[in-house]
Design an enzyme around this catalytic site. Structure first.
Site, short mmCIF file in Angstrom:
data_model
loop_
_atom_site.label_atom_id
_atom_site.label_comp_id
_atom_site.label_asym_id
_atom_site.label_seq_id
_atom_site.Cartn_x
_atom_site.Cartn_y
_atom_site.Cartn_z
CG ASP A 49 -1.76 1.20 1.38
OD1 ASP A 49 -2.32 1.63 0.35
OD2 ASP A 49 -1.88 1.72 2.49
CG ASP A 96 -2.10 7.40 0.57
OD1 ASP A 96 -1.19 7.33 -0.28
OD2 ASP A 96 -3.10 8.12 0.44
#
Length: 409
Positions: free
Chosen positions: A197, A199
């Site tokens: 991922d 963020d």
């Protein structure tokens, strides 16, 4: 470059598992107590540590536990167990000190903590059988903060239940040690694809919150983001709600954000080490493609997938709309499978790292899923979790010692 020392997190950072989600050995023992030869685990053990600090005796019997030398290696145990019992599964636990600094004031994983972990495993054996475990420190033999322990458990207590077992969580809370459990086979150290991922994982910000700051709507957008990452509201709906609030933001906002973005400490080193091992690397982000591509270039990744915001016809403003496939939880899982297939990599040779609810599906299908500094509910659901200020610590979970990591960097 040598890895930076692990920084202990604040006391209580590890989540407490709700009672209704616990697995308990009594649930297994109730069905298995009639098996011939079954003996309940010993109780009321008194523990004495000898002067050399290495041998621990359970005083009610002649059983002795000898902590192996610091140079011992956590090698995979035979599937039948080193004692010859059938139906045993070879596992490895990676213990990280520092989840609750107040619980272990001496600053490292002690021999007594290692012994208690092995004893905890012994008490989960149904029928009872003394475990045959091997351990080695991964960072320091004198005062280790990361230790791996190889052991075997009968198949009737599977890996998923062991990860959720109240006794494992109790050990973590008592000693301030996080435990990552996985199968101990050749693929544990020889994975070939890692997906991340973006963020709050590869970077320390939530990009959409940073964009919202430009128009004074940061608090409103952040509240929606937090609820989505905790799984309280549907990710796709929340994304559309947040994007609608960005209407009129200058299209140049992504270039303005690049100097603001902070790459998570240890992420560069982690990606460099994995690339030197021949990994394919990807960022699968519920954020936005311009910054995902920026991170791809900064970290030397092979793939970047993220959402695409629509720009007005004159190229000056964001319209608040999205175009193309939305990168939600299902899409991330599909992309992991797609990248693995394109490169001829079986899923058990992959691992996925994320922090939000929309990362859980890719973590579940990967060979190893790691919730890194994740939201509490995500840590409860993920296959494993790690709270650390230094992302390079992920390499320890792959079985790489501090010295081996230094060679890769």
């Amino acid at each position: 470059m040598n890895p930076e020392p692990r920084t202990p997190l604040a006391s209580g950072s590890a989540p407490v598992r709700p009672a209704n989600r616990r697995a308990n050995s009594s649930a297994f023992y109730g069905q298995l107590h009639k098996i011939q030869g079954t003996t309940p685990p010993p109780v009321a053990d008194e523990v004495v540590v000898t002067e050399d600090g290495k041998t621990i005796r359970i005083t009610h019997s002649d059983t002795k536990y000898t902590i192996p030398l610091a140079s011992s290696v956590a090698v995979p145990l035979p599937l039948g167990g080193s004692s010859g019992s059938s139906g045993a599964t070879a596992l490895v636990a990676t213990l990280f000190y520092g989840a609750n600094a107040a619980a272990a004031a001496d600053g490292h994983i002690t021999d007594l903590a290692i012994f208690e972990f092995i004893q905890t495993l012994d008490e989960l054996m149904v029928p009872y059988e003394k475990s045959h475990a091997y351990h080695r420190p991964l960072d320091s033999s004198a005062a280790p903060r990361v230790v791996e322990i190889a052991f075997s458990l009968p198949q009737m207590l599977n890996l998923t239940d062991l990860r959720r077992h109240e006794d494992i969580w109790g050990f973590e809370k008592k000693w301030g040690i996080e435990v990552v459990l996985q199968r101990n086979d050749v693929f544990r150290r020889h994975k070939r694809l890692a997906v991340f991922d973006m963020d709050s994982t590869l970077i320390q910000q939530e990009v959409i919150d940073e964009i919202a700051r430009f128009i004074g709507k940061e608090d409103l957008v952040s509240r929606i983001t937090e609820r989505a990452m905790n799984g309280e509201i549907d990710f796709t709906d929340s994304l559309k709600q947040r994007c609608a609030l960005l209407r009129g933001v200058p299209a140049s906002v992504f270039d303005q954000l690049k100097p603001v973005i902070t790459i998570t400490p240890g992420a560069r080193e982690l990606c460099r080490a994995l690339k030197n091992l021949g990994y394919k690397l990807a960022v699968l982000s519920g954020g936005f493609l311009p910054l995902a591509n920026y991170i791809k270039n900064e970290l030397g990744l092979d793939y970047a997938y993220a959402n695409q915001l629509v720009v007005s016809p004159d190229g000056r403003e964001l319209t608040g709309e999205l175009t193309g496939d939305i990168v939600h939880a299902e899409r991330k899982a599909t992309l992991l499978q797609q990248i693995a297939y394109e490169n001829g990599i079986p899923l058990h040779q992959t691992f996925a790292v994320g922090d939000g609810a929309n990362d859980l599906k890719m973590m579940e299908i990967a060979g190893l899923g790691i919730a890194f500094n994740a939201k509490s509910m995500v840590q409860l659901e993920a296959p494993s979790h790690l709270n650390s200020a230094w992302m390079q610590d992920v390499l320890y979970i792959l079985g790489l010692s501090k010295e081996e990591q230094a060679q890769l960097l």
